[in-house]
Structure formats: structure tokens, C-alpha cells
Design an enzyme around this catalytic site. Structure first.
Site, PDB file in Angstrom:
ATOM      1  CE  LYS A 159      -4.326   1.337   2.220  1.00  0.00           C
ATOM      2  NZ  LYS A 159      -5.111   1.628   1.023  1.00  0.00           N
TER       3      LYS A 159
HETATM    4  N1  PMP Z   1      -7.560  -2.513  -3.206  1.00  0.00           N
HETATM    5  C1  PMP Z   1      -7.058  -1.289  -3.100  1.00  0.00           C
HETATM    6  C2  PMP Z   1      -6.360  -0.691  -4.262  1.00  0.00           C
HETATM    7  C3  PMP Z   1      -7.179  -0.567  -1.900  1.00  0.00           C
HETATM    8  O1  PMP Z   1      -6.676   0.652  -1.774  1.00  0.00           O
HETATM    9  C4  PMP Z   1      -7.871  -1.152  -0.819  1.00  0.00           C
HETATM   10  C5  PMP Z   1      -8.051  -0.384   0.460  1.00  0.00           C
HETATM   11  N2  PMP Z   1      -6.962  -0.567   1.316  1.00  0.00           N
HETATM   12  C6  PMP Z   1      -8.375  -2.446  -0.987  1.00  0.00           C
HETATM   13  C7  PMP Z   1      -8.212  -3.099  -2.199  1.00  0.00           C
HETATM   14  C8  PMP Z   1      -9.080  -3.137   0.131  1.00  0.00           C
HETATM   15  O2  PMP Z   1      -8.166  -3.447   1.155  1.00  0.00           O
HETATM   16  P1  PMP Z   1      -8.614  -3.573   2.670  1.00  0.00           P
HETATM   17  O3  PMP Z   1      -9.780  -4.471   2.679  1.00  0.00           O
HETATM   18  O4  PMP Z   1      -7.434  -4.158   3.349  1.00  0.00           O
HETATM   19  O5  PMP Z   1      -8.938  -2.209   3.143  1.00  0.00           O
END
Ligand code: PMP
Length: 307
Positions: A159
Site C-alpha cells: 500500500k
Molecule cells: N484494493 C485497493 C487498491 C485498496 O486501496 C484497498 C483499500 N486498502 C483495498 C483493495 C481493500 O483493502 P482492505 O480491505 O485491506 O482495506
């Protein structure tokens, strides 16, 4: 949305909101090398707030540091405690938590290695990311013209701050045409994920989602929903699918910490199912909210109480 709170955690201590400042020569501001997370805390049915899957989020934050070769100055335990301290300091219950690890100012070259690695943690109240209406009745999504990152040009399991330009371009493009969220295809043309959510499709009683080995973030909500679905007797099929598979889906939903479990009622102007959240989506959305709010008592290991 009011993001102003009393305190922000900066480099190991709580400082006043107005004191949480960085220099304009901050390296990450220029080039985007940094790691961040999005976490939620929910008021539990017993009246205490608890952070949902805090350990998994901080683990991913540290993994993003590992992927980006950033040496974080704090470990898992300290960062988890820092999130809880920040929530407590701001006297919040239902809130969003945003830790960010970034390179401070000093050297400006791309090869800079001597800049301080800094950490900030912010918290603020944040309602339904794609709107209350979307959460209840479903959103309208559009496949964006921008491809999701190629797995060998960006590090999709991280991320990473700068990588979000890709998501923002897609999101802005579809919002300009009146849609709520952008769905992105990978460089081979297969569906990958939405700008900030993973994607699930229900067809003939089976649940499909794009595989971990593709260009997707390893969503923690995705993992939670897969677990909850399997516990309810569903089998999850992880496989690539094409854009037209969305058009003929019975149900589609998106998962993310911010977006939670959001139904999709339309893709590229095609109505999905009967245009309302379907039974599988609704049952998994309910199971998700029961889990994050501690209503069912299941999976206590997922909730860290803010004492
Ligand atoms: N894909 C992307 C590109 C994201 O930014 C997120 C948000 N973090 C997610 C998927 C979903 O991840 P999570 O469930 O861990 O928030």
C-alpha cells in the site's frame, strides 16, 4: 467530514493537530515512496470501541516498508499501541485510522538514503466511504480506461503512497461521468479490483473473486469476507474473469476497510441482477457488520478493544 481532531501521533509522540506539520522538501511529497494503511475502529455492542484487525493492518504496513526498502523506526507492537493511543487521545469510538510511514526532508535525489523515516498516525470519524445510500442500495460502477498496475512495474501487494495516482485517475474519470466507483482491468484486460476495493461476483450461487496472484492489493476485508463466506458454507472461487462476466453477474459487491461491503447495482450502465443488493451480498454484509461491531462474538481475535 471533519478530519480535525485534538491530537496526531508523530514520530513517537502525540502532538496538537496544528503542530503536526512537515517541510515542503519532504521526500515522499515529491516522489511518493511511502507506506500507509487505512484501518477502522467500531463502537461495539457492549459500548467499548475496538479496532478491527489491527494486527493485520500493521503487518501489511510493515510489509509495504519491506517491499519499498523503507526501514521503519517502530515495530509492530509499538505501532499497534500508537494507533490505540491516538484514538484514546481524541476520545473517538467509530473512526478511521490512517498511519503513514514517509521519508522526511534532507536529501532530494531519487537515491536518497539518509532522510529520516517518519511516522504519523491520524484518526477521524468517517462514515460510509461510498455513501450510506450506496451501502444500502448499491452503487453504480464503471470500468475505467486506466489499467491497474502491471505487477512488474508497481508492487501491488504494497500500500504505497505514490501508487494511488493510478487509482485516483480512474476514480476521477468515472466520477466525472456520474458513477460512484471505478473498476479497473489489468494490463491483460482481466478484471483486477476497484480503485480502493476488491471485487466479488456471485453467479448461480457461486462466489468468484480475483486471485491473490493477480494485480490486486491483499485486502484485509477480502480475507475477512472469504472467511465469513466459507464459514457459512460458500465456496470461494479465485479466478480471473473478464469484464463481460460482470455484466451477467447475479450480484456484485466490493470490499474494503473504508467501503466495508458495498453492493454494486450497475456496471457500465448494465443493471446487475434485479438492480438491488442480492441475498448473498446482503447476508455477507450483515455478517461483516456483526463481526466488526462484535455483535456475534465470533472471531474475538479480530477486535482490539481500545481501553
Ligand atoms: N484494493 C485497493 C487498491 C485498496 O486501496 C484497498 C483499500 N486498502 C483495498 C483493495 C481493500 O483493502 P482492505 O480491505 O485491506 O482495506
Amino acid at each position: 467530514m471533519d478530519i480535525e481532531t485534538d491530537k496526531i501521533w508523530l514520530d513517537g509522540e502525540l502532538v496538537d493537530y496544528d503542530e503536526a506539520k512537515v517541510h515542503v522538501l519532504t521526500h515522499t511529497l515529491h516522489y511518493g515512496l511511502g507506506a500507509f494503511e487505512g484501518i477502522r475502529c467500531y463502537l461495539q455492542s457492549d459500548g467499548q470501541p475496538a479496532v478491527f484487525r489491527l494486527d493485520a493492518h500493521i503487518r501489511r504496513l510493515l510489509e509495504t516498508c519491506q517491499i519499498t526498502t523503507i526501514d521503519p523506526p517502530f515495530d509492530q507492537d509499538r505501532l499497534e499501541k500508537a494507533c490505540l493511543e491516538t484514538i484514546r487521545a481524541n476520545e473517538l469510538d467509530d473512526c478511521y485510522i490512517r498511519p503513514v510511514v514517509f521519508l522526511g526532508h534532507g536529501e532530494m535525489g531519487l537515491g536518497a538514503t539518509s532522510n529520516d523515516v517518519r511516522v504519523a498516525i491520524m484518526t477521524w470519524p468517517w462514515g460510509a466511504y461510498l455513501g450510506d445510500e450506496g451501502l444500502e442500495h448499491g452503487i453504480r460502477a464503471k470500468v475505467a480506461s486506466f489499467n491497474r498496475h502491471h505487477v512488474n512495474s508497481s508492487m501491488v501487494k504494497g500500500k504505497i503512497n505514490g501508487q494511488y495516482v493510478n487509482s485516483i485517475l480512474a476514480k476521477r474519470e468515472v466520477m466525472k461521468s456520474g458513477y460512484d466507483e471505478a473498476i479497473m482491468v489489468d494490463t491483460e484486460g482481466y478484471i483486477s479490483e476497484a480503485s480502493g476495493e476488491n471485487i466479488f461476483v456471485v453467479r448461480d450461487g457461486e462466489i468468484f473473486t480475483t486471485p491473490m496472484g493477480s494485480s490486486i492489493l491483499s485486502g484485509i476485508t477480502r480475507d475477512t469476507v472469504v472467511t465469513l463466506a466459507e464459514e457459512r458454507g460458500h465456496e470461494i472461487i479465485e479466478q480471473r474473469f473478464t469484464r463481460d462476466f460482470l455484466y451477467v453477474a447475479d450480484e456484485i459487491f466490493m470490499t474494503g476497510t473504508a467501503a466495508e461491503v458495498t453492493p454494486v447495482r450497475e456496471v457500465d450502465d448494465r443493471t446487475i441482477g434485479d438492480g438491488r443488493p442480492g441475498p448473498v451480498t446482503t447476508s455477507l454484509q450483515n455478517a461483516y457488520f456483526d463481526a466488526v461491531k462484535g455483535r456475534s462474538g465470533d472471531h474475538p481475535e479480530w477486535r482490539t478493544v481500545v481501553e
